[in-house]
Design an enzyme around this catalytic site. Structure first.
Site, PDB file in Angstrom:
ATOM      1  N   ASP A 135       0.885  -1.158   0.000  1.00  0.00           N
ATOM      2  CA  ASP A 135       0.000   0.000   0.000  1.00  0.00           C
ATOM      3  C   ASP A 135       0.932   1.220   0.000  1.00  0.00           C
ATOM      4  O   ASP A 135       2.124   1.109   0.312  1.00  0.00           O
ATOM      5  CB  ASP A 135      -0.953  -0.010   1.209  1.00  0.00           C
ATOM      6  CG  ASP A 135      -2.143   0.920   0.961  1.00  0.00           C
ATOM      7  OD1 ASP A 135      -2.056   1.775   0.039  1.00  0.00           O
ATOM      8  OD2 ASP A 135      -3.162   0.815   1.667  1.00  0.00           O
TER       9      ASP A 135
HETATM   10  C1  BGC Z   1      -4.948   3.335  -0.043  1.00  0.00           C
HETATM   11  C2  BGC Z   1      -5.008   2.321  -1.169  1.00  0.00           C
HETATM   12  C3  BGC Z   1      -4.836   3.014  -2.481  1.00  0.00           C
HETATM   13  C4  BGC Z   1      -3.510   3.768  -2.470  1.00  0.00           C
HETATM   14  C5  BGC Z   1      -3.245   4.526  -3.745  1.00  0.00           C
HETATM   15  C6  BGC Z   1      -3.721   4.222  -0.128  1.00  0.00           C
HETATM   16  O1  BGC Z   1      -3.860   5.300   0.734  1.00  0.00           O
HETATM   17  O2  BGC Z   1      -4.961   2.678   1.187  1.00  0.00           O
HETATM   18  O3  BGC Z   1      -6.237   1.655  -1.126  1.00  0.00           O
HETATM   19  O4  BGC Z   1      -4.880   2.094  -3.516  1.00  0.00           O
HETATM   20  O5  BGC Z   1      -3.541   4.714  -1.414  1.00  0.00           O
HETATM   21  O6  BGC Z   1      -4.101   5.618  -3.831  1.00  0.00           O
END
Ligand code: BGC
Length: 753
Positions: free
Chosen positions: A230
């Site tokens: 993530d």
């Molecule tokens: C989120 C993810 C997301 C990623 C990219 C993170 O803050 O938890 O779900 O895909 O950001 O935006």
């Protein structure tokens, strides 16, 4: 592209290490000299959130417009795997048109509490429902050459301090509840990537968690795709790489590329580990860039699909005296009350927020349906903020009184449902509750349309309202879908994908909602959602799987038979009403006699079928041994015990229409004895019983207090180790031997036979 082997051989260590982190916010690094292109990945879970620049997170502003579909909890309530597949295909096509090679979804975390800030992104509180829907979506998406990223692996069930909080979860709960949907998707749909979560799991960040990423995901489930972090979830890069975290996002993370190279040079990291991740990333690039034979030409009307998806997701919760559908031929004036009628809430906030291509507005769509035949009047009902505005309430009530029927649009305010924070309450804002009360006092013909991405507590007002539609956050087509359902142009067919409790404090996790000082204990264990309400015998406001229709369905002829390794279940469902409609047939399995505590029943299959009035259909399910199993932490494997089970089918988890009791033979559990094996263990295995009986016979020859195996003895001593029986009663017999020696001989004899 050259073969992966060739590429690994010609790339330098620095290049391979660099490949293991992105180029910027949304791309991997390309290596022109080796013919490896860069690929692009964007959110999200209910549509594509492509930013204006690949250097931007863009999480708060407007992005490039794309179709906004129902959010996770809404689409979870469609219970329609065909629809999820269709959405996957559509997002794959739209994605290719927009230059997306990898889509950062679906989100399939379980809903431990209704306060989770990202609950709107996730499908359900049940792993079977989430897993089946997720697998269908991933298959559809990837058929178009766009990869999926199943997230957030694992146990990211709250937003509160998620980056510094360890979810403390026992192994059985982990397997049966929190990992099970991931496992289903990995095994059924082979997602090209899995995204780890931000949190720690049992003390170790998931981004560097050997047990989670290597032992379970790779070794046990056989996953060969890429594990991606993530955004900023990487902490110790070297440890993470070793555990199987292949791609760090965002990049370029020069410091970690350097750290990887140095670790290899210092002998602290095997270069083969870098090669392993680099190879997986190269394979991902290959899959997403090579043309896909199955890829469909773009002829989809995305907005129409968004409407169709919304119709399937919306749930008719209550319909007393058949107040719905509204008959535009019989009413002359409708009062529409509430800001959401003109400014609908269609999605949640954070990384999943899509800039829609257009938005259907409920008010406009209702007007389009009734035309000039019915007068429609509007009042805003409540202010933008939390203020209670008595004048607005009184005006709304007066307007409602002047009409034949009032339709109120209410829901959670926009800002409360978002990534990065949890909700504080699941009740509607006080001004909306007062509004409903005031309107229903004066106008009994009242329908409330609620919008939220998570369960709502409706107890303060629901008893006064004859009609309730939960519209979730159903994307850009929700306005048309709501209007169509209100006026009976379509028959509602959504079923709740999560339990709506009477009040928040009924929720099993309520006592440990946020954790403390970095530790969040999942002490309710297996019992989340309906598993808890069933076992506790606590009535929810609206149970898991609930959803009404404008027609009625009759269930009959349930049969369940074990055939070899499968259990074959069939039944007939008939539309006994006057309108075409869809029914979600739900199949739950109940273990009647497991030694350990299990949920009352668990969802193991479902089917959404469409029936015309009077039409009948046979519905068939094939269950596997695993559908009867629980995770046994003694053997570290899934165990289905031979014995009686109930197959329960129905229209919701609390509306079971038919049951069949069935004996399933899954063979004998492998049995082994140890020093502390209990009297019952020895007695329940025929060979072991004889050994134990002989031992007691021998002992009885030397002691005065005779040990006789009868009902009384078993009732009292059954759960006591056989060793201790010998120690208790055999003192005058044990002159040259200890109780341990006797037990060891018994075990040896058992193993010899
Ligand atoms: C989120 C993810 C997301 C990623 C990219 C993170 O803050 O938890 O779900 O895909 O950001 O935006």
């Amino acid at each position: 592209m050259k073969s992966t082997k060739e590429l690994l051989a010609e790339m330098t260590l620095e290049e391979k290490a660099a490949l293991c982190a992105g180029l910027n916010m949304w791309m991997t690094k390309g290596f022109e000299q080796h013919g490896i292109p860069a690929i692009h990945m964007y959110d999200g879970t209910n549509g594509i959130r492509k930013t204006n620049s690949d250097e931007e997170m863009g999480v708060t502003g407007e992005n490039i417009p794309a179709t906004c579909y129902p959010t996770g909890s809404a689409i979870g309530s469609s219970w329609n795997t065909d629809l999820l597949h269709e959405l996957g295909v559509a997002l794959g096509i739209e994605g290719r048109e927009m230059g997306v090679e990898l889509l950062l979804g679906p989100g399939i975390n379980m809903k431990r509490t209704p306060l989770g800030g990202r609950n709107f992104e996730y499908y359900s509180e049940d792993p079977c429902l989430s897993g089946e829907l997720g697998a269908a979506f991933v298959k559809g998406l990837q058929s178009q050459g766009v990869g999926a990223s199943v997230k957030h692996f694992a146990c990211n069930n709250q937003e509160f301090e998620k980056i510094v909080t360890s979810s403390e979860v026992d192994e059985r709960t982990l397997r049966e509840i929190y990992l099970s949907a991931f496992e289903r998707i990995v095994k059924k749909a082979d997602p090209w990537t899995v995204m780890c979560s931000y949190n720690l799991l049992n003390g170790t960040y998931t981004s560097e968690n050997e047990h989670l990423l290597n032992d379970i995901l790779r070794e046990e489930w056989g996953y060969e795709g890429v594990v991606i972090s993530d955004w900023t979830a990487v902490n110790d890069r070297i440890r993470g790489l070793g555990a199987g975290l292949d791609l760090e996002m965002p990049g370029p993370a020069y410091y970690n590329t350097k750290a990887i190279v140095e670790a290899v040079q210092d002998g602290k990291l095997d270069e083969a580990v870098v090669d392993r991740s680099a190879a997986r990333i190269i394979e991902l690039v290959r899959k997403t860039t090579e043309p896909k034979a199955e890829a469909a030409a773009s002829s989809i009307d995305y907005h129409e699909l968004a409407r169709k998806a919304a119709v399937e997701s919306i749930v008719l919760l209550k319909n007393d005296n058949r107040i719905l559908p509204l008959d535009s031929g019989k009413i002359s004036k409708v009062a529409v009350i509430g800001k959401f009628a003109k400014q609908p809430r269609i999605q949640g906030a954070g990384s999943a927020k899509v800039t829609p291509t257009r938005v259907d507005v409920p008010w406009d769509e209702m007007k389009n349906i009734v035309g000039d035949k019915v007068e429609m009047v509007y009042a805003e009902g409540y202010p933008q903020d939390d203020r209670i505005d008595e004048q607005m309430i009184q005006e709304s009530a007066a307007l409602a009184a002047s009409a034949d029927v009032a339709v109120l649009f209410v829901g959670q305010p926009e800002y409360v449902e978002s990534e990065m924070h949890d909700l504080d309450t699941i009740e509607l804002p006080l001004h909306q509750q007062k509004l409903i009360k005031a309107v229903t006092e004066i106008q009994p013909h009242c329908i409330v349309v609620t919008s939220s991405g998570s369960a709502l507590a409706m107890h303060p007002w629901v008893q006064y309202v004859p009609g309730v539609i939960h519209s979730w956050l159903t994307g850009q087509g929700s306005g048309r879908a709501i209007a169509d359902i209100l006026f009976g142009r379509v028959n509602p067919s959504g079923k709740l994908s999560e339990t709506f409790p009477v009040k928040l404090s009924d929720n099993p996790a309520h006592m440990r909602i946020r954790g403390e000082n970095g530790k969040l204990y999942y002490r309710e264990g297996l019992f989340i959602g309906y598993r808890y309400y069933d076992r506790k015998e606590l009535a929810p406001q609206f149970p898991f799987g609930h959803g009404l229709s404008y027609t009625t369905f009759a269930y009959s002829d349930l049969k369940a038979v074990q055939q070899g390794e499968k259990v074959h279940v069939s039944l007939t469902v008939e539309n006994t009403g006057t309108m075409s409609g869809k029914e979600v047939v739900q199949l739950y399995v109940q273990d009647e006699e497991c030694k350990w505590v299990r949920p009352e029943k668990e969802l193991k299959g479902f089917a959404k079928i469409a029936l015309a009035p009077g039409e009948k259909q046979e519905v068939v399910f094939e269950l596997e041994e695993r559908d009867f199993a629980y995770y046994n932490t003694k053997y570290n494997k899934w165990v289905a015990e031979t014995g009686y089970f109930q197959i329960a089918v129905g229209s919701s988890s609390r509306d079971i229409r038919l049951r069949e009791r069935i004996f399933c033979d899954f063979g004998q559990e492998p049995i082994s004895f140890h020093k502390f094996s209990l009297v019952n263990d020895w007695l329940n295995e025929p060979k072991a019983r004889v050994i134990f009986e002989n031992c007691l016979k021998e002992m009885n020859k030397h002691v005065t207090e005779q040990v006789v195996i009868d009902e009384e003895f078993v009732g009292f001593w059954g759960d006591f180790p056989a060793l201790k029986i010998i120690q208790m009663f055999g003192q005058s017999w044990l002159v040259d031997r200890s109780p341990d020696d006797v037990i060891e001989e018994m075990i040896a004899e058992f193993e010899r036979q």
